[in-house]
Design an enzyme around this catalytic site. Sequence first.
Site, PDB file in Angstrom:
ATOM      1  N   ASP A  20       3.029   2.472  -7.556  1.00 13.49           N
ATOM      2  CA  ASP A  20       1.793   1.993  -8.151  1.00 13.49           C
ATOM      3  C   ASP A  20       1.432   0.659  -7.520  1.00 13.49           C
ATOM      4  OD1 ASP A  20       3.991   0.930  -9.565  1.00 13.49           O
ATOM      5  OD2 ASP A  20       3.643   2.403 -11.154  1.00 13.49           O
TER       6      ASP A  20
ATOM      7  N   LYS B 142       9.676  -7.018  -6.084  1.00  9.57           N
ATOM      8  CA  LYS B 142       9.941  -5.710  -5.476  1.00  9.57           C
ATOM      9  C   LYS B 142      10.303  -5.834  -4.010  1.00  9.57           C
ATOM     10  CE  LYS B 142       9.413  -2.529  -8.555  1.00  9.57           C
ATOM     11  NZ  LYS B 142       9.867  -1.156  -8.684  1.00  9.57           N
TER      12      LYS B 142
HETATM   13  C1  LIG Z   1       5.530  -6.553 -11.041  1.00 12.99           C
HETATM   14  C2  LIG Z   1       6.455  -5.536 -11.599  1.00 12.99           C
HETATM   15  N1  LIG Z   1       7.216  -5.859 -12.658  1.00 12.99           N
HETATM   16  C3  LIG Z   1       8.071  -4.982 -13.201  1.00 12.99           C
HETATM   17  C4  LIG Z   1       8.198  -3.694 -12.707  1.00 12.99           C
HETATM   18  C5  LIG Z   1       9.125  -2.744 -13.375  1.00 12.99           C
HETATM   19  O1  LIG Z   1      10.194  -2.338 -12.564  1.00 12.99           O
HETATM   20  P1  LIG Z   1      10.910  -0.948 -12.876  1.00 12.99           P
HETATM   21  O2  LIG Z   1       9.931   0.130 -12.524  1.00 12.99           O
HETATM   22  O3  LIG Z   1      12.112  -0.953 -12.013  1.00 12.99           O
HETATM   23  O4  LIG Z   1      11.212  -0.940 -14.331  1.00 12.99           O
HETATM   24  C6  LIG Z   1       7.427  -3.310 -11.604  1.00 12.99           C
HETATM   25  C7  LIG Z   1       7.529  -1.973 -11.033  1.00 12.99           C
HETATM   26  O5  LIG Z   1       6.810  -1.587 -10.131  1.00 12.99           O
HETATM   27  C8  LIG Z   1       6.534  -4.249 -11.039  1.00 12.99           C
HETATM   28  O6  LIG Z   1       5.768  -3.947  -9.970  1.00 12.99           O
END
Ligand SMILES: Cc1ncc(COP(=O)(O)O)c(C=O)c1O
Length: 406
Positions: free
Chosen positions: A128, A80
Amino acid sequence: MLKTGDFVLNAQADPAAVYDVRRLSVLSLEEADFARSTISGWPGYAPTPLVDLPDIAREAGVAAVHYKNESGRFGLGSFKALGGAYAVARHLIQVIAREAGETATVDDVLAGRYADIVASQTVCCATDGNHGRSVAWGARTFGCRAVIFIHATVSEGRRKAIAAFGAEVRRTAGNYDDSVAEADATAKREGWTVVSDTSYPGYRAIPRDVMHGYTLMAQEAYDQLPADRLATHQFVQTGVGGLAAAVCAQGWQLFGTDRPRTILADPTRAACWFESIRAGEPVAVTGDIDTLMAGLACGEVSDLAWEILNRGADAVVAVEDRDAEDCMRRLAYGDPNTPPIVAGESAVAGLAALLAVAKNPVARDQLALTADSRVLLFGTEGATDPVVYERIVGRPADAVARQAAL
Ligand SMILES: Cc1ncc(COP(=O)(O)O)c(C=O)c1O
């Protein structure tokens, strides 16, 4: 009730479709290249490792499994870092253009050349955990203010990690989607800018920047694979879907009809992608969506992500929390031919989905998973909450990391 390994093929998927930048008007290679050249110039940039998981490949009955380990990304612990901070930088450059009438670069901003204009800006978002950390880090790096909204069940460890970047953190009642609404309403009242990773009607430009930031991770992975052994499948976990859409779009534009199949991995307790792909249109899931996979705890798909994935995703697989926990432990304790890996709760849904469908002859057949398949996984976070990590894995993350380094 959904269970791990339940899957739906995407009836709207079109393997022969050409990526149409004009029609999709979502992500382009040109802007992905721009994001790459910008982000790779930031202090501390280094491509994250692509790790082979030969024991898991054997168990899954495929030729190779590659795991893009994002736990070290910019010291923030997740992929992120690429999205929110990049969108903050782009926003500030636009404000400078509007207020000073000058075309600034990120280097100008980093050098403090427009410090007054930048300092007058407040960015905010709901999160989150990981996205808020990225926005807070971007705000601190570039010199503006950040206010981050977290919902009731975001852990204290994640709150502290955001606050450590100097952001004001506000806890709201309800779930993630409620915190999105609260951030939006406050920004309107205060004249702040929402830097969200999800898009909704009338709000597209910033999540688009966020997703262009994510494409760098996919590009790195494709560059790290041997040219004659590209991935045949990529399993990508979904929250609002921005990540999976960015990965899918990058592969689609680079490889056309030879692109890897994109298989979404969605938590059973926050299955908005599962339900949307099943219905053929965006479906919101409601309730407390309290999956352990905190980064994936979203009830509504992002509009922009839907525009790409409604044709670009091949299937979606459900994953229960307990299988994510098993995968975290499996990676932490290592396999005979694989060093330990620190993987957080949201990092392993793709792996759990692969292991589940690999056991199912019908799913293997329908997803064209064979002994020749080469699978790409995105390990999207490390121990972004070390307390939660240790509770699940039974060992502190730094002990696992130390062993991995031996
Ligand atoms: C560690 C991690 N993986 C995957 C995701 C999924 O990303 P998206 O919300 O763009 O689908 C998030 C989203 O916050 C995340 O924090």
